[in-house]
Motif scaffolding. Structure first.
Motif, PDB file in Angstrom:
ATOM      1  N   LEU A 174      -2.339  23.476  34.785  1.00 21.53           N
ATOM      2  CA  LEU A 174      -3.395  24.452  34.534  1.00 21.53           C
ATOM      3  C   LEU A 174      -2.775  25.816  34.235  1.00 21.53           C
ATOM      4  CD1 LEU A 174      -6.437  25.315  34.661  1.00 21.53           C
ATOM      5  CD2 LEU A 174      -5.993  25.877  37.074  1.00 21.53           C
TER       6      LEU A 174
ATOM      7  N   LEU B 125      -9.324  32.461  44.569  1.00 23.32           N
ATOM      8  CA  LEU B 125      -8.739  31.351  43.820  1.00 23.32           C
ATOM      9  C   LEU B 125      -8.007  30.411  44.755  1.00 23.32           C
ATOM     10  CD1 LEU B 125      -7.846  29.952  41.141  1.00 23.32           C
ATOM     11  CD2 LEU B 125      -5.910  31.547  41.099  1.00 23.32           C
ATOM     12  N   ARG B 126      -8.226  29.125  44.549  1.00 20.64           N
ATOM     13  CA  ARG B 126      -7.478  28.078  45.256  1.00 20.64           C
ATOM     14  C   ARG B 126      -6.941  27.102  44.219  1.00 20.64           C
ATOM     15  NH1 ARG B 126     -10.074  23.653  49.555  1.00 20.64           N
ATOM     16  NH2 ARG B 126      -8.436  22.067  49.316  1.00 20.64           N
ATOM     17  N   THR B 127      -5.624  26.887  44.239  1.00 20.74           N
ATOM     18  CA  THR B 127      -5.016  25.895  43.353  1.00 20.74           C
ATOM     19  C   THR B 127      -4.319  24.844  44.208  1.00 20.74           C
ATOM     20  OG1 THR B 127      -2.893  27.088  43.124  1.00 20.74           O
ATOM     21  CG2 THR B 127      -4.662  27.655  41.585  1.00 20.74           C
ATOM     22  N   ASP B 128      -4.499  23.575  43.835  1.00 17.22           N
ATOM     23  CA  ASP B 128      -4.006  22.475  44.665  1.00 17.22           C
ATOM     24  C   ASP B 128      -2.898  21.648  44.017  1.00 17.22           C
ATOM     25  OD1 ASP B 128      -5.769  23.054  46.688  1.00 17.22           O
ATOM     26  OD2 ASP B 128      -7.186  21.457  46.227  1.00 17.22           O
TER      27      ASP B 128
ATOM     28  N   VAL C 108       3.879  26.628  41.592  1.00 13.04           N
ATOM     29  CA  VAL C 108       2.977  27.646  41.053  1.00 13.04           C
ATOM     30  C   VAL C 108       3.809  28.816  40.543  1.00 13.04           C
ATOM     31  CG1 VAL C 108       1.131  29.282  41.591  1.00 13.04           C
ATOM     32  CG2 VAL C 108       1.115  27.002  42.636  1.00 13.04           C
TER      33      VAL C 108
ATOM     34  N   TRP D 267     -11.668  26.900  42.062  1.00 13.01           N
ATOM     35  CA  TRP D 267     -10.908  25.879  42.779  1.00 13.01           C
ATOM     36  C   TRP D 267     -10.388  24.881  41.753  1.00 13.01           C
ATOM     37  CZ3 TRP D 267     -13.621  21.886  46.508  1.00 13.01           C
ATOM     38  CH2 TRP D 267     -12.647  21.046  47.083  1.00 13.01           C
ATOM     39  N   ALA D 268      -9.070  24.707  41.702  1.00 14.10           N
ATOM     40  CA  ALA D 268      -8.469  23.840  40.698  1.00 14.10           C
ATOM     41  C   ALA D 268      -7.629  22.753  41.340  1.00 14.10           C
ATOM     42  CB  ALA D 268      -7.606  24.652  39.746  1.00 14.10           C
ATOM     43  N   GLN D 269      -7.863  21.509  40.922  1.00 15.41           N
ATOM     44  CA  GLN D 269      -7.071  20.374  41.380  1.00 15.41           C
ATOM     45  C   GLN D 269      -6.304  19.716  40.231  1.00 15.41           C
ATOM     46  OE1 GLN D 269      -9.914  17.811  43.455  1.00 15.41           O
ATOM     47  NE2 GLN D 269      -9.319  18.744  45.399  1.00 15.41           N
TER      48      GLN D 269
ATOM     49  N   ALA E  34      -2.350  29.307  47.289  1.00 15.05           N
ATOM     50  CA  ALA E  34      -1.444  28.509  46.457  1.00 15.05           C
ATOM     51  C   ALA E  34      -1.123  27.265  47.270  1.00 15.05           C
ATOM     52  CB  ALA E  34      -0.186  29.306  46.123  1.00 15.05           C
TER      53      ALA E  34
ATOM     54  N   THR F 212       1.118  24.942  38.065  1.00 16.79           N
ATOM     55  CA  THR F 212       0.018  25.871  37.828  1.00 16.79           C
ATOM     56  C   THR F 212       0.591  27.226  37.428  1.00 16.79           C
ATOM     57  OG1 THR F 212      -1.426  24.766  39.437  1.00 16.79           O
ATOM     58  CG2 THR F 212      -1.936  27.044  38.880  1.00 16.79           C
TER      59      THR F 212
END
Length: 414
Positions: free
Chosen positions: A200, A225-228, A259, A194-196, A248, A232
């Protein structure tokens, strides 16, 4: 595998097949298509290219011209921080160290081949980070088993069984935001990575939510995967799960998050590429599997802001289904995700209205050629597209899921 080269080669084969196909057998592949399978004209397709999806940042209601040109990810042989071997034991420890080092320079976290169990949370405020594999993507594996149906308390006990999140750690607020939820289930907290953080980069890794086929075909969200956040990049990645593999996302529902995904592989069976981001997928292989859910699987589920014209763009990609779908082509390319409208039903201009264009791609066997788009998630809103002259492609009263110049499918399942 060079997906772009493969798509080009197979598309040429498709053209040969098309010559032998009666003209009346595939009329729906020409613009404007049908109300269940809309096709863009060349003029209509012109704006749907990466530069427009990446061209704006800021708020959805007042986008700011801010061109982003994601270049190929370049990684050093010797990373700033090493995971595995004589380096950090976990990826989370390396992320924490990079966060504490601070600064604005990009930091490179190299990960040696191996299996790294557990979750990884990358908090906002991190310096620009590149996490990359020091080996083949299939050999650098981040894995965990987590099901969204568990309670927040059970989620917290599971995710933090080894004490990797502690008060004062950079990712502690992310952990606490899920552990203290008052909802019945963990929901979208059920993710491996999980990325905030903005800017990245992830390259050459396999991320798997290993819940996979251990559950029934019901609703078992299990994100890999979760990107916020904005800007990205994913390159050479393998994302594997069943339902909701890759989110996404745009964590701030009022702001654009961009993204870029290139040269990657994404596998699942239900809404396994979903979210609110302005995301471009290039030379990527999407694979629908039937091992848990034998029919009616769905790949894409965008929940784009209703008045924003750019959600997901899929270009020069390969879209396949496994042998379980070949005999009975019931797979769906996607559906809108009418997030938040379960009680009210779809509200034009208020409810998200997923936007997606699949173009210049190869679609294999196993997908419904007449009705490739399923009714919306959450509301079951029937799919409907405009096919009239001068149609508004962003009409909030209709769906915004389109194709352009794709090959393969119609000549395989007819």
């Amino acid at each position: 595998m060079n997906i772009a080269r493969l798509v080009t080669a197979l598309a040429a084969t498709t053209l040969v097949l098309a010559v032998a196909t009666p003209a009346h057998a595939d009329e729906s592949t020409s613009a404007p298509g049908t109300v269940t399978r809309p096709i863009l004209s060349r003029a209509e397709a012109a704006p749907f290219v990466p530069r427009t999806y990446f061209g704006f940042s800021g708020e959805y209601e007042a986008p700011v011209a801010d061109p982003w040109h994601p270049a190929p990810i370049v990684t050093p042989r010797r990373p700033d921080l090493l995971v595995g071997g004589h380096g950090f034991a976990t990826v989370q420890e390396a992320v924490n160290a990079a966060y504490r080092a601070g600064g604005t320079e990009r930091r490179f976290i190299g990960i040696l081949p191996g299996v790294y169990p557990g979750t990884v949370f990358i908090p906002a405020g991190s310096p620009p980070l590149t996490l990359y594999g020091l080996g083949r993507p299939a050999d650098v594996r981040l894995e965990f088993t987590v099901d969204a149906t568990v309670t927040p308390a059970a989620w917290a006990a599971l995710v933090n069984a080894d004490g990797r999140y502690a008060e004062g750690d950079p990712a502690w607020p992310m952990f606490q935001s899920c552990a203290t939820k008052t909802s019945a289930t963990a929901g979208l907290c059920a993710t491996v990575v999980w990325a905030q953080s903005t800017d990245l980069q992830l390259k050459g890794l396999t991320i798997t939510n290993t819940l996979l086929d251990t559950v029934d075909r019901g609703t078992h969200q299990a994100l890999a995967l979760r990107t916020d956040a904005d800007r990205t990049q994913l390159e050479g990645m393998r994302l594997i799960s069943r339902q909701d593999t890759f989110l996404a996302n745009a964590d701030d529902v009022a702001r654009i998050a961009r993204v870029s995904v290139r040269d990657s592989y994404i596998e699942g069976d239900t809404d396994f590429v979903f979210g609110r981001a302005a995301a471009v997928f290039t030379a990527t292989h999407f694979h629908l599997v039937s091992s848990r859910k034998a029919s009616g699987g769905v790949i894409f589920a965008p929940n784009t802001a209703p008045n924003y014209p750019y959600g997901f763009l899929v270009t020069h990609c390969l879209i396949t289904a496994d042998d379980g779908y070949a005999a009975a082509p019931t797979g769906f390319l996607g559906r809108a995700w009418d997030q938040g409208a379960s009680a009210t039903g779809y509200l034009p201009g208020i409810t998200p209205n997923g936007q997606l264009v699949i173009r210049d791609s190869l679609i294999g066997a196993g997908f419904n050629a007449v009705t490739p788009w399923a009714p919306a998630a959450t509301t079951a809103r029937p799919f409907a597209a405009r096919i009239d002259d001068g149609r508004d492609l962003n009409d909030i009263n209709y769906n915004r899921l389109y194709e352009y110049a794709n090959g393969g499918r119609a000549h395989r399942i007819g």
